[in-house]
Design an enzyme around this catalytic site. Structure first.
Site, mmCIF file in Angstrom:
data_model
loop_
_atom_site.group_PDB
_atom_site.id
_atom_site.type_symbol
_atom_site.label_atom_id
_atom_site.label_comp_id
_atom_site.label_asym_id
_atom_site.label_seq_id
_atom_site.Cartn_x
_atom_site.Cartn_y
_atom_site.Cartn_z
ATOM 1 N N GLU A 45 3.510 7.649 -0.093
ATOM 2 C CA GLU A 45 1.954 7.766 -0.071
ATOM 3 C C GLU A 45 1.787 8.904 -1.341
ATOM 4 O O GLU A 45 2.518 9.843 -1.105
ATOM 5 C CB GLU A 45 1.311 8.173 1.109
ATOM 6 C CG GLU A 45 1.470 7.354 2.415
ATOM 7 C CD GLU A 45 0.596 6.086 2.126
ATOM 8 O OE1 GLU A 45 -0.210 6.054 1.371
ATOM 9 O OE2 GLU A 45 0.778 5.202 3.076
ATOM 10 N N THR A 46 0.532 8.797 -2.017
ATOM 11 C CA THR A 46 0.250 9.650 -2.913
ATOM 12 C C THR A 46 -1.229 10.130 -2.679
ATOM 13 O O THR A 46 -2.101 9.128 -2.433
ATOM 14 C CB THR A 46 0.593 9.347 -4.464
ATOM 15 O OG1 THR A 46 1.797 9.226 -4.599
ATOM 16 C CG2 THR A 46 -0.122 10.432 -5.319
#
Length: 280
Positions: A45-46
């Site tokens: 995830e970002t």
């Protein structure tokens, strides 16, 4: 130029935990550009932040393949990264799953920051026999590999996670699943991960989270799943309304992670706590 930070969450050691990207100011970025950044980083995830006020942000999360409504480890990483810039205190995050306040505190001796998020409301429903059978087939497990004390459920804390209990630590450690088959099922059911766990004790658990929907074989630490799992344990009566639990994750991947979680008495939410550290 867009500033992109790299942190690993649920560990004080850069070699452990779950890496996440953090974009402190994503104002003006399009969805395709955010997805491109997430894919280039390659982390599960970002987080992309859109400042809305003093210590308040709208936040969006992207895996390398898609946007998700809520992500725990990227939230912890984000909160520690912000805390290093603006100091300890409460940070208000508006996610697509609802408001997620995060309390950032500093250890009085080391000064190391940790963050405690309050999850979106948590709920849990029994998983269907067909979904369990398809999942076991994709995992290469049999029904005998499950611990009958913990019924399979789909738990929700901003996104959905199928919760399955392994009968032994050895079964949990031996994970070699059919990525395509499990990815197809999780996409059909809108599950973010399959949360596999083994109970070392009533309050200490070991977990693994396949994440094929996001294009990731496995998450080393999954805060959203920890929040959902904690609610599952409370709702089914395995822990009390204020019982704290410990979750060890990432050990079998060589990225040990430590997650602390607890229900919130008289509320449908749970709390998840962890540290984070910047990556080179």
């Amino acid at each position: 130029m867009t500033e992109i930070l790299k942190y690993t969450a649920f560990s004080a050691d850069p070699s452990g935990g779950n890496p996440a990207g953090v974009v402190p100011d994503a104002t003006g970025l399009t969805e395709p550009r955010m997805l491109e950044i997430a894919a280039d980083l390659g982390f599960s995830e970002t987080a992309f932040l859109f400042p809305t006020g003093e210590r308040a942000y709208r936040i969006r999360y992207f895996s390398p393949l898609a946007e998700v409504a809520f992500c725990g480890h990227a939230t912890i990483a984000t909160a520690v990264a912000l805390g290093e810039r603006i100091g300890p205190g409460t940070i208000e995050l508006a996610t697509q799953a609802g408001p997620v306040p995060v309390d950032v505190t500093a250890d009085p001796e080391s000064g190391r920051l940790s963050a405690t998020l309050t999850s979106p409301p948590v709920s849990s429903t029994a998983a269907s026999d067909d979904d369990v059978a398809r999942t076991l087939a994709a995992l290469g497990w049999s029904a005998d590999d499950l611990d009958p004390a913990y019924p399979p459920h789909v738990a929700d804390a901003g996104n959905l996670h199928l919760v399955l209990a392994a009968a032994t630590r050895a079964r949990l450690a031996d994970l070699d699943y059919d990525f395509e088959a499990l990815g197809k099922l999780t996409a059909e059911r809108n599950w973010t991960t399959v949360h596999l766990f083994w109970a070392e004790s009533p309050t200490v658990f070991h977990a693994r989270d396949p994440f094929p929907t996001g294009g990731v074989v496995e998450d080393p630490a999954t805060g959203a799943a920890a929040a959902a799992f904690t609610g599952y344990l409370r709702d089914l009566g395995f822990i009390g309304a204020d019982t704290a639990i410990t979750i060890h994750q990432g050990v079998d991947m060589g990225r040990p992670s430590l997650l602390a979680a607890s229900p919130i008495p008289h509320r449908p939410n749970t709390k998840v706590t962890g540290t984070a550290v910047a990556l080179p």
